[in-house]
Design an enzyme around this catalytic site. Structure first.
Site, PDB file in Angstrom:
ATOM      1  N   LYS A  42      -0.625  -7.123   6.016  1.00 55.35           N
ATOM      2  CA  LYS A  42       0.565  -7.536   5.260  1.00 55.35           C
ATOM      3  C   LYS A  42       1.773  -6.691   5.620  1.00 55.35           C
ATOM      4  O   LYS A  42       2.905  -7.093   5.400  1.00 55.35           O
ATOM      5  CB  LYS A  42       0.297  -7.496   3.758  1.00 55.35           C
ATOM      6  CG  LYS A  42      -0.204  -6.163   3.256  1.00 55.35           C
ATOM      7  CD  LYS A  42      -0.994  -6.301   1.971  1.00 55.35           C
ATOM      8  CE  LYS A  42      -1.852  -5.077   1.746  1.00 55.35           C
ATOM      9  NZ  LYS A  42      -3.059  -5.337   0.985  1.00 55.35           N
ATOM     10  N   LYS A  96      -5.371  -5.642  13.669  1.00 51.90           N
ATOM     11  CA  LYS A  96      -5.870  -6.378  12.497  1.00 51.90           C
ATOM     12  C   LYS A  96      -4.745  -7.121  11.783  1.00 51.90           C
ATOM     13  O   LYS A  96      -3.584  -6.689  11.816  1.00 51.90           O
ATOM     14  CB  LYS A  96      -6.579  -5.427  11.534  1.00 51.90           C
ATOM     15  CG  LYS A  96      -5.651  -4.448  10.867  1.00 51.90           C
ATOM     16  CD  LYS A  96      -6.249  -3.809   9.630  1.00 51.90           C
ATOM     17  CE  LYS A  96      -5.162  -2.987   8.955  1.00 51.90           C
ATOM     18  NZ  LYS A  96      -5.371  -2.587   7.611  1.00 51.90           N
ATOM     19  N   LYS A 101       0.000   4.459   9.913  1.00 52.04           N
ATOM     20  CA  LYS A 101       1.065   4.122   8.953  1.00 52.04           C
ATOM     21  C   LYS A 101       2.211   5.106   9.018  1.00 52.04           C
ATOM     22  O   LYS A 101       3.374   4.733   8.910  1.00 52.04           O
ATOM     23  CB  LYS A 101       0.502   4.098   7.531  1.00 52.04           C
ATOM     24  CG  LYS A 101      -0.257   2.831   7.225  1.00 52.04           C
ATOM     25  CD  LYS A 101      -0.436   2.682   5.724  1.00 52.04           C
ATOM     26  CE  LYS A 101      -1.124   1.356   5.417  1.00 52.04           C
ATOM     27  NZ  LYS A 101      -1.557   1.281   4.024  1.00 52.04           N
TER      28      LYS A 101
HETATM   29  P1  TYM Z   1      -6.361  -3.019   1.186  1.00 55.91           P
HETATM   30  O1  TYM Z   1      -5.742  -3.415  -0.119  1.00 55.91           O
HETATM   31  O2  TYM Z   1      -5.466  -2.664   2.322  1.00 55.91           O
HETATM   32  O3  TYM Z   1      -7.309  -4.168   1.684  1.00 55.91           O
HETATM   33  C1  TYM Z   1      -8.251  -4.749   0.803  1.00 55.91           C
HETATM   34  C2  TYM Z   1      -9.524  -5.110   1.527  1.00 55.91           C
HETATM   35  O4  TYM Z   1      -9.245  -6.032   2.573  1.00 55.91           O
HETATM   36  C3  TYM Z   1      -9.801  -5.568   3.799  1.00 55.91           C
HETATM   37  N1  TYM Z   1      -8.958  -6.000   4.927  1.00 55.91           N
HETATM   38  C4  TYM Z   1      -9.396  -6.730   5.957  1.00 55.91           C
HETATM   39  N2  TYM Z   1     -10.601  -7.241   6.247  1.00 55.91           N
HETATM   40  C5  TYM Z   1     -10.712  -7.969   7.383  1.00 55.91           C
HETATM   41  N3  TYM Z   1      -9.687  -8.192   8.250  1.00 55.91           N
HETATM   42  C6  TYM Z   1      -8.458  -7.691   7.990  1.00 55.91           C
HETATM   43  N4  TYM Z   1      -7.445  -7.949   8.824  1.00 55.91           N
HETATM   44  C7  TYM Z   1      -8.272  -6.922   6.803  1.00 55.91           C
HETATM   45  N5  TYM Z   1      -7.200  -6.296   6.255  1.00 55.91           N
HETATM   46  C8  TYM Z   1      -7.638  -5.730   5.098  1.00 55.91           C
HETATM   47  C9  TYM Z   1      -9.810  -4.047   3.657  1.00 55.91           C
HETATM   48  O5  TYM Z   1     -10.739  -3.450   4.530  1.00 55.91           O
HETATM   49  C10 TYM Z   1     -10.196  -3.882   2.199  1.00 55.91           C
HETATM   50  O6  TYM Z   1     -11.601  -3.968   2.044  1.00 55.91           O
HETATM   51  N6  TYM Z   1      -7.796   1.660   0.217  1.00 55.91           N
HETATM   52  C11 TYM Z   1      -8.159   0.272   0.097  1.00 55.91           C
HETATM   53  C12 TYM Z   1      -8.386  -0.172  -1.312  1.00 55.91           C
HETATM   54  C13 TYM Z   1      -9.324   0.676  -2.089  1.00 55.91           C
HETATM   55  C14 TYM Z   1     -10.728   0.592  -2.091  1.00 55.91           C
HETATM   56  C15 TYM Z   1     -11.166   1.579  -3.033  1.00 55.91           C
HETATM   57  C16 TYM Z   1     -11.645  -0.202  -1.406  1.00 55.91           C
HETATM   58  C17 TYM Z   1      -8.959   1.645  -2.969  1.00 55.91           C
HETATM   59  N7  TYM Z   1     -10.060   2.172  -3.544  1.00 55.91           N
HETATM   60  C18 TYM Z   1     -12.511   1.753  -3.291  1.00 55.91           C
HETATM   61  C19 TYM Z   1     -12.992  -0.008  -1.668  1.00 55.91           C
HETATM   62  C20 TYM Z   1     -13.421   0.956  -2.600  1.00 55.91           C
HETATM   63  C21 TYM Z   1      -7.046  -0.571   0.673  1.00 55.91           C
HETATM   64  O7  TYM Z   1      -5.935  -0.139   0.774  1.00 55.91           O
HETATM   65  O8  TYM Z   1      -7.424  -1.849   0.961  1.00 55.91           O
END
Ligand code: TYM
Length: 327
Positions: free
Chosen positions: A196, A193, A111
């Site tokens: 967004k 992957k 990022k």
């Molecule tokens: P975030 O908001 O970027 O994504 C949310 C969830 O979606 C999954 N994900 C994907 N899975 C499969 N294929 C993809 N292309 C793909 N893109 C995103 C992510 O792995 C995630 O599970 N830091 C985290 C949010 C978070 C969190 C937590 C998660 C904050 N605190 C505690 C678990 C536990 C994040 O930015 O996810």
């Protein structure tokens, strides 16, 4: 009951990767586990946000969770910023984490790229806030997409180090990553992957895309050389498209490949757009209905936050005692 926890950032776009990587596994786990699920608005501000948009996106993420089947009677559902213990524990864990281990986080490197001097410090320390999210609730299992595995491993390392230095305090969590769907790839680049923050909206299918947008994006999706509708080694684009087809129809890739024997990419893509549209339509209608009742969403989040604060405070009390600030 095993304690399971996951969270998503409130961005205006939730895509198929978010759904299959994190939301669907959580909905499945909700039936038999003690599930905690929340909207991580303090993670979202690691990059600039417009306040009005952020507020709308928090409500949208909540509506999407509910529409996907998260049941606030079974699941602890809330907004991260309404539970100040997250930020408090994040600070303490920042004093436990090492610069070196944060510098190894691949998501930060991706990022920040060459702009590391200009991005916020929050973007750098965000995995520590995520560790706090997880450790506050005695979490055993964290269902996430493959891209978040390294962050959950950091949470494990911090829990182990804190327990070693201050005495047994935190449960050491495990990531849970599903076999199919944990890494949905970009439609315009199947080696990365679905994301967004991709340069083009053609990279992802949003849960809010309409029929026309889905057809356009699927038609424009990159394919592999050759003409056979077949997944497998050396065929990243078709493997991804067939995986998406399989996830939305709950049919095996083998079966779908058989349906397209002797047919080409054109037929397959038209059908793929159709199955995605049919799958998304009822979900979109539900999201819209929830969004029409904003005050209900706020009520659900507030009730969840009240419970979450009680649980989080129990853990924080122990943490403050362990580190010696409780007088
Ligand atoms: P975030 O908001 O970027 O994504 C949310 C969830 O979606 C999954 N994900 C994907 N899975 C499969 N294929 C993809 N292309 C793909 N893109 C995103 C992510 O792995 C995630 O599970 N830091 C985290 C949010 C978070 C969190 C937590 C998660 C904050 N605190 C505690 C678990 C536990 C994040 O930015 O996810």
């Amino acid at each position: 009951m095993a304690k399971v926890l996951t969270a998503l950032q409130p961005s205006g776009v939730l895509h198929l990767g978010n759904y299959f990587g994190a939301i669907e596994p959580a909905v499945t786990l909700q039936a038999q586990h003690d599930l905690t699920m929340f909207v991580v608005d303090y993670h979202a501000i690691t990059v600039p946000q417009k306040p009005d948009e952020l507020r709308r996106n928090i409500l949208f993420a909540t509506a999407a969770y509910l529409a996907c089947g998260i049941d606030p009677k079974k699941t602890l559902l809330f907004q991260q910023s309404a539970v100040p213990q997250h930020a408090e524990l994040a600070w303490i864990l920042q004093c436990v984490a090492r610069m070196g281990e944060l510098e190894r986080m691949t998501q930060f490197k991706d990022k920040a790229g060459a702009k590391a001097e200009k991005v916020s410090v929050g973007l750098f320390t965000y995995p520590v806030l995520m560790a706090a999210d997880i450790l506050l609730y005695d979490t055993q299992t964290v269902p996430v997409g493959a891209d978040q595995k390294q962050h959950v491993e950091l949470a494990r390392d911090l829990a182990i180090r804190f327990n070693r230095d201050y005495g047994e305090t935190f449960v050491v969590p495990e990531p849970s990553i599903r076999a199919e769907g944990a890494r949905v790839m970009g439609l315009d680049d199947p080696t990365k992957k679905m994301s967004k923050s991709a340069a083009s909206a053609k990279n992802y299918i949003s849960l809010l895309d309409d029929e026309g947008a889905i057809l356009k994006k699927v038609k424009a999706a990159v394919t592999d050389s050759g003409a056979a509708v077949r997944a497998g080694e050396g065929r990243p684009a078709m493997t991804n498209l067939l995986t998406i087809y399989s996830l939305v129809t709950r049919r095996s890739i083998k079966e779908i490949e058989n349906d397209y024997l002797g047919k080409g990419y054109g037929d397959f893509k038209a059908d793929l757009a159709e199955v995605i549209t049919l799958w998304l339509k009822p979900l979109q209608a539900k999201i819209e209905t929830y969004l029409e009742h904003e005050e209900e969403l706020v009520k659900i989040l507030d009730a969840g936050a009240q419970k979450a604060r009680e649980r989080a405070e129990r853990r924080m009390k122990a943490v403050r005692e362990r580190i010696g600030v409780a007088l």
